[in-house]
Design a protein around this motif. Structure first.
Motif, short mmCIF file in Angstrom:
data_model
loop_
_atom_site.label_atom_id
_atom_site.label_comp_id
_atom_site.label_asym_id
_atom_site.label_seq_id
_atom_site.Cartn_x
_atom_site.Cartn_y
_atom_site.Cartn_z
N ASP A 8 0.83 -1.20 0.00
CA ASP A 8 0.00 0.00 0.00
C ASP A 8 0.87 1.26 0.00
OD1 ASP A 8 -2.90 1.09 0.42
OD2 ASP A 8 -1.66 2.15 1.90
N ALA A 9 1.89 1.28 0.82
CA ALA A 9 2.80 2.44 0.87
C ALA A 9 3.52 2.63 -0.46
CB ALA A 9 3.81 2.27 2.01
N ALA A 10 3.95 1.53 -1.08
CA ALA A 10 4.62 1.62 -2.38
C ALA A 10 3.67 2.17 -3.44
CB ALA A 10 5.15 0.25 -2.79
N GLY A 73 -7.99 10.59 -5.82
CA GLY A 73 -8.39 9.20 -5.76
C GLY A 73 -7.75 8.52 -4.57
N ASP A 74 -7.83 7.18 -4.57
CA ASP A 74 -7.26 6.42 -3.47
C ASP A 74 -7.00 4.99 -3.94
OD1 ASP A 74 -6.24 5.91 -0.96
OD2 ASP A 74 -8.15 6.08 0.07
N VAL A 75 -6.10 4.34 -3.24
CA VAL A 75 -5.81 2.95 -3.50
C VAL A 75 -7.06 2.14 -3.15
CG1 VAL A 75 -4.38 0.98 -2.85
CG2 VAL A 75 -3.33 3.26 -3.07
N ALA A 76 -7.56 1.38 -4.11
CA ALA A 76 -8.76 0.57 -3.89
C ALA A 76 -8.40 -0.83 -3.40
CB ALA A 76 -9.58 0.48 -5.17
N GLY A 77 -7.17 -1.25 -3.64
CA GLY A 77 -6.75 -2.56 -3.19
C GLY A 77 -5.34 -2.86 -3.63
N VAL A 78 -4.72 -3.82 -2.97
CA VAL A 78 -3.39 -4.29 -3.34
C VAL A 78 -3.40 -5.81 -3.33
CG1 VAL A 78 -2.14 -2.25 -2.51
CG2 VAL A 78 -2.52 -4.16 -0.96
N ASP A 79 -2.61 -6.38 -4.22
CA ASP A 79 -2.44 -7.82 -4.27
C ASP A 79 -0.98 -8.07 -4.68
OD1 ASP A 79 -2.73 -10.56 -4.37
OD2 ASP A 79 -3.76 -10.56 -6.30
N GLY A 80 -0.13 -8.27 -3.69
CA GLY A 80 1.29 -8.41 -3.97
C GLY A 80 1.84 -7.13 -4.57
N HIS A 81 2.44 -7.22 -5.74
CA HIS A 81 3.04 -6.05 -6.40
C HIS A 81 2.03 -5.29 -7.25
CE1 HIS A 81 7.54 -6.85 -5.89
NE2 HIS A 81 6.90 -7.63 -5.04
N PHE A 83 -1.44 -3.08 -7.68
CA PHE A 83 -2.42 -2.28 -6.93
C PHE A 83 -3.46 -1.73 -7.88
CE2 PHE A 83 0.80 0.99 -7.87
CZ PHE A 83 0.04 2.09 -8.23
N PHE A 84 -4.60 -1.38 -7.29
CA PHE A 84 -5.76 -0.88 -8.00
C PHE A 84 -6.05 0.51 -7.46
CE2 PHE A 84 -5.70 -5.36 -7.24
CZ PHE A 84 -5.79 -5.88 -8.51
N TYR A 85 -6.22 1.47 -8.35
CA TYR A 85 -6.39 2.86 -7.93
C TYR A 85 -7.64 3.42 -8.60
CZ TYR A 85 -4.87 7.43 -6.33
OH TYR A 85 -4.77 8.64 -5.67
N GLU A 86 -8.54 3.94 -7.79
CA GLU A 86 -9.78 4.54 -8.29
C GLU A 86 -9.68 6.04 -8.11
OE1 GLU A 86 -14.59 3.99 -7.85
OE2 GLU A 86 -13.28 3.11 -6.33
N ALA A 87 -9.99 6.78 -9.19
CA ALA A 87 -9.79 8.23 -9.13
C ALA A 87 -10.78 8.96 -10.03
CB ALA A 87 -8.36 8.57 -9.56
N LEU A 100 -10.00 3.92 -13.35
CA LEU A 100 -9.56 2.75 -12.60
C LEU A 100 -8.24 2.32 -13.21
CD1 LEU A 100 -9.91 0.56 -10.48
CD2 LEU A 100 -11.09 -0.81 -12.23
N TRP A 101 -7.20 2.29 -12.38
CA TRP A 101 -5.86 1.91 -12.83
C TRP A 101 -5.48 0.60 -12.17
CZ3 TRP A 101 -2.66 7.01 -11.89
CH2 TRP A 101 -3.14 8.01 -12.73
#
Length: 126
Positions: A8-10, A73-81, A83-87, A100-101
């Motif tokens: 999440d921090a990355a 936007g904000d991080v919507a989720g992470v899965d290992g390396h 991440f999903f970003y909604e903005a 959605l990235w």
């Protein structure tokens, strides 16, 4: 295995750098976001832009001028390396996009190996 908090921090650091590059259109800022063999999809229906050189060139061809948009936007989720970003991106022209990235970071957690964006124009189409 990467810990969720570290992932999440990355993701948040990468997004900060992306927005900086978006606002600067500086070649070094853009290049620093992507691995040498990265794939960048700006539209899921067209071929990916492949490689850091091509990504920089493509970015600069279609660049937005600094100060002509806002982005939140904000991080919507992470899965290992990955991440999903909604903005939401709002342009001074009046166009607003939902975004959605999906970004997969390299092992260094600093550069993207893969970036796919989906965007939807929020304009009333009726």
């Amino acid at each position: 295995m990467i810990e969720r908090a570290e992932a999440d921090a990355a993701a948040r650091r990468w997004i900060e750098r992306y927005v900086k590059a978006w606002n600067s259109n500086d070649e070094a800022d853009i290049r620093g976001l992507f691995s040498e063999d990265a794939r960048y999809l700006t539209d899921p229906w067209i071929p990916a832009v492949e490689g850091a050189d091509a990504i920089v060139a493509s970015w600069l061809e279609r660049r937005d001028e600094p100060g002509t948009f806002t982005f939140e936007g904000d991080v919507a989720g992470v899965d290992g390396h990955t991440f999903f970003y909604e903005a939401v991106t709002r342009y001074d022209s009046g166009t607003t996009y939902s975004n959605l990235w999906v970004v997969t970071l390299a092992d260094d957690l600093e550069r993207a190996e893969s970036f796919t964006e989906w965007w939807m124009d929020q304009a009333d189409k009726s």
